[in-house]
Design an enzyme around this catalytic site. Structure first.
Site, PDB file in Angstrom:
ATOM      1  N   ASP A 340       0.775  -1.282  -0.107  1.00 56.55           N
ATOM      2  CA  ASP A 340       0.108   0.195  -0.041  1.00 56.55           C
ATOM      3  C   ASP A 340       1.022   1.358  -0.041  1.00 56.55           C
ATOM      4  O   ASP A 340       2.059   1.395   0.320  1.00 56.55           O
ATOM      5  CB  ASP A 340      -0.830  -0.117   1.179  1.00 56.55           C
ATOM      6  CG  ASP A 340      -0.032  -0.023   2.549  1.00 56.55           C
ATOM      7  OD1 ASP A 340       0.978  -0.644   2.372  1.00 56.55           O
ATOM      8  OD2 ASP A 340      -0.512   0.673   3.544  1.00 56.55           O
ATOM      9  N   GLU A 341       0.178   2.348  -0.613  1.00 60.98           N
ATOM     10  CA  GLU A 341       0.825   3.833  -0.244  1.00 60.98           C
ATOM     11  C   GLU A 341       2.182   3.750  -0.666  1.00 60.98           C
ATOM     12  O   GLU A 341       3.033   4.116   0.086  1.00 60.98           O
ATOM     13  CB  GLU A 341       0.578   4.251   1.009  1.00 60.98           C
ATOM     14  CG  GLU A 341      -0.787   4.308   1.816  1.00 60.98           C
ATOM     15  CD  GLU A 341      -0.991   4.629   2.891  1.00 60.98           C
ATOM     16  OE1 GLU A 341      -1.975   5.725   3.240  1.00 60.98           O
ATOM     17  OE2 GLU A 341      -0.306   4.262   3.921  1.00 60.98           O
TER      18      GLU A 341
END
Ligand SMILES: *[C@@H]1O[C@H](CO)[C@@H](O)[C@H](O)[C@H]1NC(C)=O
Ligand SMILES: *[C@@H]1O[C@H](CO)[C@@H](O)[C@H](O)[C@H]1NC(C)=O
Ligand SMILES: *[C@@H]1O[C@H](CO)[C@@H](O)[C@H](O)[C@H]1NC(C)=O
Ligand SMILES: *[C@@H]1O[C@H](CO)[C@@H](O)[C@H](O)[C@H]1NC(C)=O
Length: 544
Positions: A340-341
Site C-alpha cells: 500500500d501507499e
C-alpha cells in the site's frame, strides 16, 4: 509522613490490590436476564432456542468432559486447555469461596460433554481459512452436549455455553435449557494490530487474543513492522531488528513469536504476518544495506531513502531469504505482502531507477515498476507453497495476481465498487475499509461498524462468495499498551457479530442489550473494554 513511609504504604497497597484482584468475589454478577430474547450471547448464533427451564450448576460438581464417542480425548491438549480455561471463566470468582455446596433445590446440570465427530479432530493442527467452526449445543437435563466436527467448533461452542451461564445475586449459577446450532457467516474474521508505530508488549497481544476468542474472531493480522520500527527479530538477518527496532527492549524474539502463534492456535486463531513492502519500509534500511532506494536532488543523493530498491538483483535475493524464514516461522498458509501507499517521488529522483524505467519503453510507468516488484514478491511467496494477501493498490495497479491471492480492500471512499471490481476478476477479497477503529469519534460509533453489510456491492452470487470476510484494523499511531484494549473492545465486537452472525441480525436495540452485557462479561474476564454508554456493570465493586 516520611517519603519512605509513603512509598512503603503505596507498595503495600499495590501488593494488596494484586492479591485481591484474583480472589475477590463480586457482590453480584451480570444481570441474570438479558432484555434480549436470545440471552446475553455475542455474537448471535445462527439459531438459538432458549426455554424458560432453568438448570442449576454446582461449581464443585460441574464438569466439562469428553463425551462418549468423541474422537478427542484427554490427549487432546488443545481441548484440555480450553476446558480448564472455560471452567475458570464460568466460576472463576466463586471457586475461591470456602462454603459447602448444599444439595440443590433446582434441577441440576451436571456436565458439559464435548463430542468431536470427525475422525480427525485437528487437536495438533493450526486453524486455517477452511477450518470447520460449526457446533451444535444442546443444554438440558442432566447434561449439556456440545457436538462439533473439529476442535475449532468445540472452542466456539464452549464460548457460547460460557456466555449462557449466569450467577444470581446469591452466588448461584444457572443456565436455561437451550438448543443452538451455529456456524460463521464468513471464514476470515480478523483483527489488525500494528506493532511498529508503537511496540505492543507480549501481554497486550495475548490479552487481545483472549478478547478475540470471546468475540469469535479467528485471524490476528499482525502488521509487525513499518517505517517507524522493525521489532521482528529475524533469525537470518538479526541486524534488521538490532538496528531497526526502537530499542533492544522493543523486539519480538523467535520465542515470543512462537508463543503468540501457540496461544492463538489454542484459541482457534490464525496469525497472519504482514511484512509490508515496497513502501512503509524505512526501518528496514537501518539493518540491511542498499535495500532502500537512495533519493536524489538532481545529480546528488540527498541522504534520505525511499521505498525498497526494485532494480537490484540483491534486493530479490535478500527478500527470497527473508520471506523463506517468514514462511517457516509463521505456519499460516497466507503471508500478507502489504503493497500500500507507495510514494514514487524517490524512485523518480533516482538516476538508476529512472534509467531502468526508460529502458522498458515509453509505455512503462512507475506504477508498472511497482507491479514488477510485487510480481517478483508474489513469486517468492508461491515458491514457498504459500498464498499472498495484498492491499488493494496492488490490484488497482495491475499486478499479476493468481486466483488464490487475496485482495484486502481498505480505502474508504468507494469500497463497494472496489469489492465489485476485485471479485469480478475472480479474486477473493477481505473487507477492512469501513472498520478502521483507529479513527475515534464521540458517541456510540460501534453502531456504524455494526450497520455495515459486507455484501452490499453489486455483483452475482459467485462474486459474493469470494468475499472471505473482514478485519477490524487498529493502526498504532496513537495506540500502545495503555489504550489498545479499551480502543478495540467492545467496538470491534460489532465487527465480530457482523462477520459471524446471519445477515438478518441487524436489530440495533437487541444488539445494544446483548453488547452491554458482553462488555461487562469481558470486564469480568479481565478485558478492559471501554463503556458503550452511561450505566454500570453489576459485578463492579467499590474497591476492586
Ligand atoms: C430463562 O429462564 C427464566 C426462568 O424461567 C426466564 O424468566 C427467562 O426468560 C429465560 N431466559 C431467556 C433468555 O429466555
Ligand atoms: C448440527 O445440527 C444440524 C441440524 O440438525 C446438522 O445438520 C449438523 O450436521 C449438526 N452438526 C454437528 C457438528 O453435529
Ligand atoms: C540480474 O539478474 C539478471 C537475471 O538473472 C541478469 O540478467 C542480470 O545480469 C543481473 N544483473 C546484475 C547487475 O547482476
Ligand atoms: C434470520 O433468518 C432466519 C432464516 O430465515 C430465521 O430463522 C431467523 O429467525 C432470522 N433471525 C432474525 C434475528 O431475524
Amino acid at each position: 509522613m516520611e517519603l519512605s513511609a509513603v512509598l512503603m504504604r503505596l507498595l503495600w497497597l499495590s501488593a494488596a490490590l494484586a492479591a485481591s484482584s484474583s480472589s475477590r468475589r463480586p457482590r453480584s454478577a451480570e444481570a441474570p436476564q438479558s432484555s434480549s430474547p436470545f440471552g446475553p450471547v455475542w455474537p448471535l448464533p445462527r439459531s438459538i432456542r432458549i426455554s424458560p427451564d432453568r438448570l442449576q450448576l454446582a461449581p464443585r460438581r460441574f464438569q466439562i468432559v469428553h463425551g462418549a464417542g468423541s474422537s478427542a480425548g484427554p490427549q487432546c491438549s488443545l481441548l484440555q486447555d480450553a476446558f480448564r480455561r472455560y471452567y475458570e471463566y464460568l466460576f472463576g470468582y466463586s471457586k475461591h469461596q470456602k462454603h459447602e455446596e448444599k444439595s440443590l433445590a433446582n434441577t441440576e446440570l451436571a456436565a458439559l460433554q464435548i463430542i468431536i465427530t470427525s475422525e480427525e479432530p485437528d487437536c495438533d493442527k493450526y486453524p486455517d481459512i477452511s477450518s470447520d467452526e460449526e457446533y451444535n449445543l444442546s443444554i438440558g437435563e442432566p447434561v449439556a452436549v456440545l457436538k462439533a466436527e473439529k476442535v475449532w467448533g468445540a472452542l466456539r461452542g464452549l464460548e457460547t455455553f460460557s456466555q449462557l451461564v449466569f450467577e444470581d445475586d446469591y452466588g448461584t449459577f444457572f443456565i436455561n435449557a437451550s438448543d443452538i446450532t451455529d456456524f460463521p457467516r464468513f471464514a476470515h474474521r480478523g483483527i489488525l494490530i500494528d506493532t511498529a508505530r508503537h511496540f505492543l508488549p507480549l501481554k497486550s497481544i495475548l490479552t487481545t487474543l483472549d478478547a478475540m476468542a470471546f468475540n469469535k474472531f479467528n485471524v490476528l493480522h499482525w502488521h509487525i513492522v513499518d517505517d517507524q520500527s522493525f521489532p521482528y527479530q529475524s533469525i537470518t538477518f538479526p541486524e534488521l531488528s538490532a538496528q531497526g527496532s526502537y530499542s533492544y527492549n522493543h523486539i519480538y524474539t523467535p520465542t515470543d513469536v512462537r508463543l503468540v502463534i501457540e496461544y492463538a492456535r489454542l484459541r482457534g486463531i490464525r496469525v497472519l504476518p504482514e511484512f509490508d513492502t515496497p513502501g512503509h519500509t524505512q526501518s528496514w534500511g537501518k539493518g540491511q544495506k542498499d535495500i532502500l532506494t537512495p533519493c536524489y536532488n538532481g545529480e546528488h543523493p540527498t541522504g534520505s531513502y525511499g521505498p525498497i530498491n526494485p532494480i537490484l538483483n540483491a534486493t530479490y535475493e535478500f527478500m527470497a531469504k527473508f520471506f523463506k524464514e517468514v514462511g517457516t516461522v509463521f505456519p499460516d498458509e497466507y503471508i500478507h505482502l502489504g503493497g500500500d501507499e507507495v510514494d514514487f517521488s524517490c524512485w523518480k529522483s533516482n538516476p538508476a531507477v529512472k534509467e531502468f524505467v526508460r529502458k522498458q519503453g515509453v509505455w512503462y510507468s512507475y506504477t508498472k515498476l511497482e507491479s514488477y516488484y510485487i510480481d517478483k514478491m508474489l513469486d517468492v511467496v508461491s515458491s514457498l507453497n504459500k498464498k499472498s494477501i495484498v492491499w488493494q493498490e496492488v490490484f488497482d495497479n495491475g499486478a499479476e495476481l493468481s486466483s488464490d491471492s487475496v485482495v484486502e480492500v481498505w480505502m474508504g471512499n468507494s469500497y463497494e465498487e472496489e469489492l465489485r471490481k476485485v471479485t469480478k476478476e475472480g479474486l477473493p477479497a477481505i473487507l477492512a475499509a469501513p472498520w478502521y477503529l483507529d479513527y475515534i469519534s464521540y458517541g456510540q460509533d460501534w453502531m456504524k461498524y455494526y450497520k455495515v453489510e459486507p455484501l452490499s456491492f453489486s455483483g452475482c452470487e459467485t462474486q459474493k462468495k469470494l468475499v472471505l470476510g473482514g478485519e477490524a484494523c487498529l493502526w498504532g499511531e496513537y495506540v500502545d499498551a495503555t489504550n489498545l484494549i479499551p480502543r478495540l473492545w467492545p467496538r470491534a465486537s460489532a465487527v465480530g457479530e457482523r462477520l459471524w452472525s446471519s445477515k438478518n441480525v441487524t436489530d440495533l436495540e437487541d444488539a445494544y442489550s446483548r453488547l452491554s452485557e458482553h462488555r461487562c462479561r469481558m470486564l469480568r474476564r479481565g478485558i478492559a473494554a471501554q463503556p458503550l454508554n452511561v450505566g454500570f456493570c453489576r459485578h463492579e465493586v467499590r474497591n476492586p
